[in-house]
Design an enzyme around this catalytic site. Structure first.
Site, PDB file in Angstrom:
ATOM      1  N   ASP A  87       0.786  -1.041   0.063  1.00 51.27           N
ATOM      2  CA  ASP A  87      -0.015   0.392   0.006  1.00 51.27           C
ATOM      3  C   ASP A  87       1.016   1.164   0.059  1.00 51.27           C
ATOM      4  O   ASP A  87       0.377   2.410  -0.332  1.00 51.27           O
ATOM      5  CB  ASP A  87      -0.949  -0.096   1.382  1.00 51.27           C
ATOM      6  CG  ASP A  87      -0.160  -0.281   2.547  1.00 51.27           C
ATOM      7  OD1 ASP A  87       0.409   0.601   2.996  1.00 51.27           O
ATOM      8  OD2 ASP A  87      -0.067  -1.396   3.022  1.00 51.27           O
ATOM      9  N   ASP A 138       9.716 -11.342  -4.882  1.00 52.47           N
ATOM     10  CA  ASP A 138       9.376 -11.930  -3.686  1.00 52.47           C
ATOM     11  C   ASP A 138      10.583 -11.383  -2.581  1.00 52.47           C
ATOM     12  O   ASP A 138      11.810 -11.606  -3.012  1.00 52.47           O
ATOM     13  CB  ASP A 138       9.399 -13.329  -4.016  1.00 52.47           C
ATOM     14  CG  ASP A 138       9.152 -14.485  -2.776  1.00 52.47           C
ATOM     15  OD1 ASP A 138       9.429 -13.819  -1.435  1.00 52.47           O
ATOM     16  OD2 ASP A 138       8.902 -15.573  -2.857  1.00 52.47           O
ATOM     17  N   ASP A 156       6.955  -5.663   6.326  1.00 52.48           N
ATOM     18  CA  ASP A 156       5.327  -5.248   6.597  1.00 52.48           C
ATOM     19  C   ASP A 156       4.438  -6.467   5.807  1.00 52.48           C
ATOM     20  O   ASP A 156       4.113  -6.067   4.698  1.00 52.48           O
ATOM     21  CB  ASP A 156       5.274  -3.973   5.939  1.00 52.48           C
ATOM     22  CG  ASP A 156       3.742  -3.373   5.999  1.00 52.48           C
ATOM     23  OD1 ASP A 156       3.150  -4.064   6.653  1.00 52.48           O
ATOM     24  OD2 ASP A 156       3.669  -2.261   5.482  1.00 52.48           O
ATOM     25  N   SER A 157       4.193  -7.372   6.536  1.00 49.54           N
ATOM     26  CA  SER A 157       3.966  -8.681   5.346  1.00 49.54           C
ATOM     27  C   SER A 157       2.492  -9.039   5.980  1.00 49.54           C
ATOM     28  O   SER A 157       2.062  -8.363   7.071  1.00 49.54           O
ATOM     29  CB  SER A 157       4.714 -10.001   5.706  1.00 49.54           C
ATOM     30  OG  SER A 157       4.401 -10.370   7.100  1.00 49.54           O
ATOM     31  N   PRO A 163       2.255 -16.670   0.403  1.00 47.55           N
ATOM     32  CA  PRO A 163       3.839 -16.071  -0.076  1.00 47.55           C
ATOM     33  C   PRO A 163       4.432 -15.643   1.116  1.00 47.55           C
ATOM     34  O   PRO A 163       5.545 -15.363   0.926  1.00 47.55           O
ATOM     35  CB  PRO A 163       3.558 -15.226  -1.242  1.00 47.55           C
ATOM     36  CG  PRO A 163       2.110 -14.591  -1.096  1.00 47.55           C
ATOM     37  CD  PRO A 163       1.330 -15.958  -0.629  1.00 47.55           C
TER      38      PRO A 163
HETATM   39  N1  SAM Z   1      -0.528  -3.588   7.493  1.00 48.75           N
HETATM   40  C1  SAM Z   1      -0.616  -4.840   6.885  1.00 48.75           C
HETATM   41  C2  SAM Z   1      -1.278  -5.886   7.770  1.00 48.75           C
HETATM   42  O1  SAM Z   1      -0.549  -6.442   8.837  1.00 48.75           O
HETATM   43  O2  SAM Z   1      -2.411  -6.421   7.731  1.00 48.75           O
HETATM   44  C3  SAM Z   1       0.228  -5.463   5.912  1.00 48.75           C
HETATM   45  C4  SAM Z   1       0.015  -4.700   4.639  1.00 48.75           C
HETATM   46  S1  SAM Z   1       0.917  -5.053   3.218  1.00 48.75           S
HETATM   47  C5  SAM Z   1      -0.308  -4.751   1.940  1.00 48.75           C
HETATM   48  C6  SAM Z   1       1.403  -6.472   3.261  1.00 48.75           C
HETATM   49  C7  SAM Z   1       1.898  -6.831   1.787  1.00 48.75           C
HETATM   50  O3  SAM Z   1       2.894  -8.043   1.816  1.00 48.75           O
HETATM   51  C8  SAM Z   1       0.745  -7.587   0.720  1.00 48.75           C
HETATM   52  O4  SAM Z   1       0.692  -6.756  -0.014  1.00 48.75           O
HETATM   53  C9  SAM Z   1       1.485  -9.014   0.291  1.00 48.75           C
HETATM   54  O5  SAM Z   1       1.566  -9.034  -1.070  1.00 48.75           O
HETATM   55  C10 SAM Z   1       2.963  -8.730   0.640  1.00 48.75           C
HETATM   56  N2  SAM Z   1       3.859  -9.960   0.585  1.00 48.75           N
HETATM   57  C11 SAM Z   1       3.271 -11.110   1.203  1.00 48.75           C
HETATM   58  N3  SAM Z   1       4.243 -11.982   1.096  1.00 48.75           N
HETATM   59  C12 SAM Z   1       5.527 -11.401   0.275  1.00 48.75           C
HETATM   60  C13 SAM Z   1       6.653 -11.806  -0.054  1.00 48.75           C
HETATM   61  N4  SAM Z   1       7.142 -12.923  -0.102  1.00 48.75           N
HETATM   62  N5  SAM Z   1       7.505 -10.779  -0.837  1.00 48.75           N
HETATM   63  C14 SAM Z   1       6.990  -9.427  -0.815  1.00 48.75           C
HETATM   64  N6  SAM Z   1       5.766  -9.070  -0.401  1.00 48.75           N
HETATM   65  C15 SAM Z   1       4.963 -10.033   0.163  1.00 48.75           C
END
Ligand code: SAM
Length: 284
Positions: A87, A138, A156-157, A163
């Site tokens: 985001d 990734d 921030d995952s 994934p």
């Molecule tokens: N604030 C949030 C929460 O805890 O609900 C997290 C928000 S942020 C949108 C999390 C992001 O991590 C997602 O958009 C997701 O696509 C990303 N994500 C998940 N696995 C990932 C990976 N292996 N590498 C990079 N990004 C990843």
């Protein structure tokens, strides 16, 4: 179109319902279902796989608290890595620190980035910032292969499913350790202390296998299940409260809606049930 409820079901124990004015975006990406809706009480809301990621109304809490504690404890953070955070809110806060020369953000899902670019400029405005290097990829591969080094890394995952699962594993943190400078700090989204004790303590165990100094701190927000939520804080050198230099906060001249130095200090004071759950896994 008439109003409707957007429902977040949590672990088959309870539901949160948000009165919704309209659906703005809905797409199944390679990784997850991505939705943006306009709610009556919380502004625009991003949901991944039906789980609330951010809302315009309370995103400041999460983004202040994932970013500013580490960036004020580290005396001179210049290079910061954000894993996930599609985001843009975390990178936005990082780049408000004038001393930060470069922020690399690695988000796996371009659909999240594009949906936020189109509908949530409040957080995605950072994608225009020339100090941001945005990589669609990734985070696990990035930390395994990059030759760059960082002062602060913010994970921030999403929850440990799909994934994001390896983002809670030991191999990921061994690589994080290698790309962190000798006085580096890594902060990670550490789940709910009420609902996700297992995931939370498992993350702390993983961090303990790699880092000497592991801590956890809390913040309270409006939209994550249970209200109270945690970040882990693992360091090679600094202490999360003793090394907070409050003068640096003043000198930064930054204004915050949630973060204050007092709140920073108090967020590391844990309720007894967390001290019990995290016994042996965190330092004082
Ligand atoms: N604030 C949030 C929460 O805890 O609900 C997290 C928000 S942020 C949108 C999390 C992001 O991590 C997602 O958009 C997701 O696509 C990303 N994500 C998940 N696995 C990932 C990976 N292996 N590498 C990079 N990004 C990843």
């Amino acid at each position: 179109m008439s109003e409707f409820w957007t429902t977040e079901v949590h672990k088959d124990i309870y539901e949160m319902k948000y009165k919704t004015l309209k659906k703005l975006f809905s797409e199944k990406s390679k990784f997850q279902q991505v939705d943006v809706v306009e709610t009556r009480g919380y502004g625009k809301m991003l949901l991944n796989d039906g789980l609330v990621m951010i809302t315009e109304r309370d995103e400041f809490v999460y983004h202040d608290m994932i970013c500013h504690p580490a960036l004020f404890v580290h005396p001179n953070p210049k290079k910061v890595l954000v894993i996930g955070g599609g985001d843009g809110g975390t990178a936005r806060e990082v780049l408000r620190h004038k001393g930060v020369e470069k922020c690399v953000m690695v988000e796996i899902d371009e659909v999240v980035i594009n949906a936020c670019k189109e509908f949530i400029p409040q957080t995605s405005c950072v994608f225009e910032n020339s100090k941001l290097e945005l990589i669609v990829g990734d985070g696990v591969d990035y930390v395994a292969n990059t030759k760059e080094k960082f002062d602060v890394i913010l994970v921030d995952s999403t929850d440990p499913i799909g994934p994001a699962t390896p983002l809670f594993g030991v191999d990921f943190y061994k690589n994080i350790n290698l790309i962190l400078n000798d006085d580096g700090i890594v902060v990670s989204q550490a789940e709910s202390p009420y609902y996700e004790v297992e995931a939370q303590t498992s993350l702390l165990k993983v961090l303990n296998r790699v880092f000497d100094n592991v801590y956890i701190y809390n913040f309270s927000n409006l939209t994550y299940p249970g209200g109270l939520w945690s970040f882990s804080f693992a360091t090679k050198k600094y202490h999360p409260t003793k090394d907070l230099n409050t003068d640096r906060v003043k000198e930064s001249e930054l204004e915050f809606k949630y973060y204050t130095p007092d709140l920073h200090l108090s967020s590391f004071a844990l309720p007894q049930f967390m001290l019990n759950n995290c016994k042996g896994l965190i330092k004082n």
